[in-house]
Enzyme design. Structure first.
Site, PDB file in Angstrom:
ATOM      1  N   HIS A 125       1.076  -0.827  -0.210  1.00 57.80           N
ATOM      2  CA  HIS A 125       0.480  -0.006  -0.138  1.00 57.80           C
ATOM      3  C   HIS A 125       1.169   1.028  -0.046  1.00 57.80           C
ATOM      4  O   HIS A 125       1.838   1.554   0.606  1.00 57.80           O
ATOM      5  CB  HIS A 125      -1.108  -0.259   1.296  1.00 57.80           C
ATOM      6  CG  HIS A 125      -1.800  -1.295   1.036  1.00 57.80           C
ATOM      7  ND1 HIS A 125      -2.946  -0.508   1.889  1.00 57.80           N
ATOM      8  CD2 HIS A 125      -2.139  -2.203   0.204  1.00 57.80           C
ATOM      9  CE1 HIS A 125      -4.230  -1.972   1.318  1.00 57.80           C
ATOM     10  NE2 HIS A 125      -3.206  -2.437   0.766  1.00 57.80           N
TER      11      HIS A 125
ATOM     12  N   TYR B  40      -8.571   4.696   8.217  1.00 54.43           N
ATOM     13  CA  TYR B  40      -8.920   5.750   9.338  1.00 54.43           C
ATOM     14  C   TYR B  40      -9.570   6.697   9.815  1.00 54.43           C
ATOM     15  O   TYR B  40      -9.459   7.895   9.383  1.00 54.43           O
ATOM     16  CB  TYR B  40      -7.437   6.156   9.957  1.00 54.43           C
ATOM     17  CG  TYR B  40      -6.188   5.195  10.038  1.00 54.43           C
ATOM     18  CD1 TYR B  40      -5.771   4.728   9.538  1.00 54.43           C
ATOM     19  CD2 TYR B  40      -5.719   4.692  11.592  1.00 54.43           C
ATOM     20  CE1 TYR B  40      -4.406   3.727   9.068  1.00 54.43           C
ATOM     21  CE2 TYR B  40      -5.014   3.737  11.699  1.00 54.43           C
ATOM     22  CZ  TYR B  40      -4.099   3.003  10.863  1.00 54.43           C
ATOM     23  OH  TYR B  40      -3.494   2.685  10.789  1.00 54.43           O
TER      24      TYR B  40
ATOM     25  N   PRO C 264      -3.248   0.073  19.313  1.00 58.60           N
ATOM     26  CA  PRO C 264      -2.910  -0.364  17.737  1.00 58.60           C
ATOM     27  C   PRO C 264      -3.144   0.497  16.796  1.00 58.60           C
ATOM     28  O   PRO C 264      -2.631   0.467  15.856  1.00 58.60           O
ATOM     29  CB  PRO C 264      -3.683  -1.261  17.833  1.00 58.60           C
ATOM     30  CG  PRO C 264      -4.864  -1.221  18.918  1.00 58.60           C
ATOM     31  CD  PRO C 264      -3.983  -0.621  19.797  1.00 58.60           C
TER      32      PRO C 264
ATOM     33  N   LYS D 103       1.903  -0.013  14.972  1.00 61.61           N
ATOM     34  CA  LYS D 103       3.823  -0.180  15.308  1.00 61.61           C
ATOM     35  C   LYS D 103       4.199  -1.900  16.394  1.00 61.61           C
ATOM     36  O   LYS D 103       5.222  -1.881  15.970  1.00 61.61           O
ATOM     37  CB  LYS D 103       4.066   1.030  16.361  1.00 61.61           C
ATOM     38  CG  LYS D 103       3.935   2.706  14.844  1.00 61.61           C
ATOM     39  CD  LYS D 103       4.880   2.181  15.088  1.00 61.61           C
ATOM     40  CE  LYS D 103       5.058   2.697  13.724  1.00 61.61           C
ATOM     41  NZ  LYS D 103       5.052   2.779  12.181  1.00 61.61           N
TER      42      LYS D 103
ATOM     43  N   TYR E 173       4.386   6.214  10.126  1.00 58.71           N
ATOM     44  CA  TYR E 173       3.760   5.337   9.597  1.00 58.71           C
ATOM     45  C   TYR E 173       4.161   4.399   9.370  1.00 58.71           C
ATOM     46  O   TYR E 173       4.145   3.165   9.034  1.00 58.71           O
ATOM     47  CB  TYR E 173       2.351   5.686   9.322  1.00 58.71           C
ATOM     48  CG  TYR E 173       1.387   4.801   8.715  1.00 58.71           C
ATOM     49  CD1 TYR E 173       0.669   4.529   9.561  1.00 58.71           C
ATOM     50  CD2 TYR E 173       1.306   3.987   8.218  1.00 58.71           C
ATOM     51  CE1 TYR E 173      -0.219   3.462  10.025  1.00 58.71           C
ATOM     52  CE2 TYR E 173       0.124   2.650   7.473  1.00 58.71           C
ATOM     53  CZ  TYR E 173      -0.959   3.366   8.549  1.00 58.71           C
ATOM     54  OH  TYR E 173      -1.679   2.076   9.087  1.00 58.71           O
TER      55      TYR E 173
END
Ligand code: FAD
Ligand code: DHB
Length: 404
Positions: free
Chosen positions: A74, A204, A296, A300, A388
């Site tokens: 992604h 998100y 979560p 990570k 990220y």
């Protein structure tokens, strides 16, 4: 009956299994002791997002063949708030880095298979594990085998890779342990759904009713999460209530929707931040969730376990190759730099995207302002993106690391 090996590894999660495989490649023997059965560890659904560095490491170690074939790369994620979706282009903001969607239990299957292929055992379903003589030169692990017989392994080092609820961390005397913790007033409700992809990339979502996350496992199996009360029970959430909540939280003003399907699994996860700074005590080294927990939201936990183990394997390899212990002596200090960076990032993502009970309108406006800034400022988006996808291994070195 006693045996002797250089390294005893407690726990066959991603940390323990990867460490065993990395040590094996350096010619260092180990035993792996796991309290659950092989079928249990290979079926537990947990993480799904692998950082670029995690993928590269698994590939370099010859453990990434199926990951490369089946994992899905992604290049971006979506932030959804105020019924609108904004994309963060991870790759263009980080010089081409990306994440890979590949389930944690698939990583586990690959690591178990590699270990067994190399002719090395994993002792499953062990009980009553006790760590002894951590401060001496020859520590040992006593345990009971699946068949009930008692066993002891003597070793040079013990790697405590047995997760947050394991025995390793608590084997360090309380007076020597330095710990920091933060609990969150919410949990995550996770479901696995037999349905087509809801979105090509992760979403998100920050909604007045709480956080929601759209992720995936395969073109026909989707993983969705939503913020819930930590005291909630799975029984309180029949399928219809789950779909209602997800449709509400994920709604946009352009009519976007997703297909429901058969829910094959439901679970609730508590959210916590935790760091045990004492990652080394004598000849015991903690790695992964045994030493630290992140909520979560930043994806990570598994990646941080991999970073610890990469560092620990290199330090042990230096010890056995040259007798030098400088890297082992620096292990906790160096590992903690990445740990605290990931702790901050996970706390920040969590704080920005969840509803807090009793929060006021001021707090809400700050969250929305932060989200708007992130999606309009390249500098702000880059800060999210580089954390990220995962900072380079050596990002804290003055003479190395650093994204361009
Ligand atoms: P664990 O996976 O906990 O493994 C420890 C092992 O030790 C277990 O197999 C356990 O059975 C065994 N054990 C325990 N006690 C003993 C004992 N006494 N003796 C022997 N063995 C013992 N992380 C990410 O990076 N990306 C994500 O997208 C992500 N999503 C997540 C989503 C959810 C819902 C959850 C719950 C977690 C997520 N995480 C994610 C976090 C990630 O799953 C963990 O950080 C990761 O499993 C840590 O690996 P570990 O090997 O350190 O510990
Ligand atoms: C998944 C889990 C996470 O914690 C996250 O931030 C993104 C995706 C997942 O399980 O797919």
């Amino acid at each position: 009956m006693g045996t002797r090996v250089p390294v005893a590894i407690v726990g066959a999660g991603p940390a323990g299994l990867l460490l065993a495989n990395l040590l094996q490649r350096e010619g260092i023997e180990s035993v792996v002791l796991e309290s659950r059965s092989r079928s249990e560890i290979e079926a537990t659904v947990r993480a799904g997002v692998l950082e670029q560095g995690t993928v590269d490491l698994l590939k370099e170690a010859g453990l990434g063949e199926r990951l490369v074939r089946e994992g899905v790369v992604h290049h971006g994620i979506h932030l959804r708030f105020d019924k609108r979706t904004r994309r963060i282009d991870l790759s263009s903001l980080t010089g081409g880095r990306s994440i890979t969607l590949y389930a944690q239990h698939e990583v586990i299957k690959d690591l178990v298979a590699a270990r067994l292929r190399a002719g090395r055992a994993i002792e499953f379903s062990v009980r009553d594990v006790h760590l002894r003589d951590l401060e001496g030169d020859s520590p040992s692990v006593r345990y009971r085998r699946a068949d009930g017989t008692e066993a002891v392994v003597e070793c040079d080092f013990i790697a405590g890779c047995d997760g947050y609820h394991g025995v390793s961390r608590n084997s360090i005397p309380a007076r020597s342990r330095v710990e920091h913790t933060r609990a969150y007033p919410f949990g995550w409700f996770g479901i696995l759904v037999e349905a087509p992809l809801a979105s090509e990339e992760l979403i998100y979502a920050c909604h007045d009713r709480g956080f929601a996350l759209v992720s995936t496992r395969s073109p026909s199996l989707q993983r969705l999460y939503f913020q819930c009360d930590p005291a909630d029970s799975v029984e309180a959430w029949p399928d219809a209530r789950i779909w209602d909540e997800l449709h509400t939280r994920l709604e946009t003003d352009d009519g976007w929707t997703f297909q429901e399907g058969r829910i094959t699994q439901k679970n609730i996860v508590a959210m916590r931040s935790f760091v045990c700074e004492t990652m080394r005590h004598g000849r015991l080294f903690l790695a992964g969730d045994a030493a630290h927990i992140v909520p979560p939201t930043g994806a990570k936990g598994l990646n941080l376990a991999v970073a610890d183990v990469r560092r620990l394997a290199a330090a042990l390899a230096e010890h056995y190759a040259s007798g030098r212990d400088a890297a082992l002596d620096r292990y906790a200090t160096d590992a903690l730099r990445r740990v605290w960076r990931c702790e901050h990032f996970s706390w920040w993502m969590t704080s920005m995207l969840h509803r807090f009970p009793g929060e006021d309108s001021f707090h809400r406006h700050l969250q929305v302002s932060q989200l708007e800034y992130l999606t309009q400022s390249k500098a702000a988006a880059t800060a999210l993106a580089e954390n990220y996808v995962g900072l380079p291994w050596d990002w804290t070195n003055d003479n190395g690391g650093g994204l361009q």
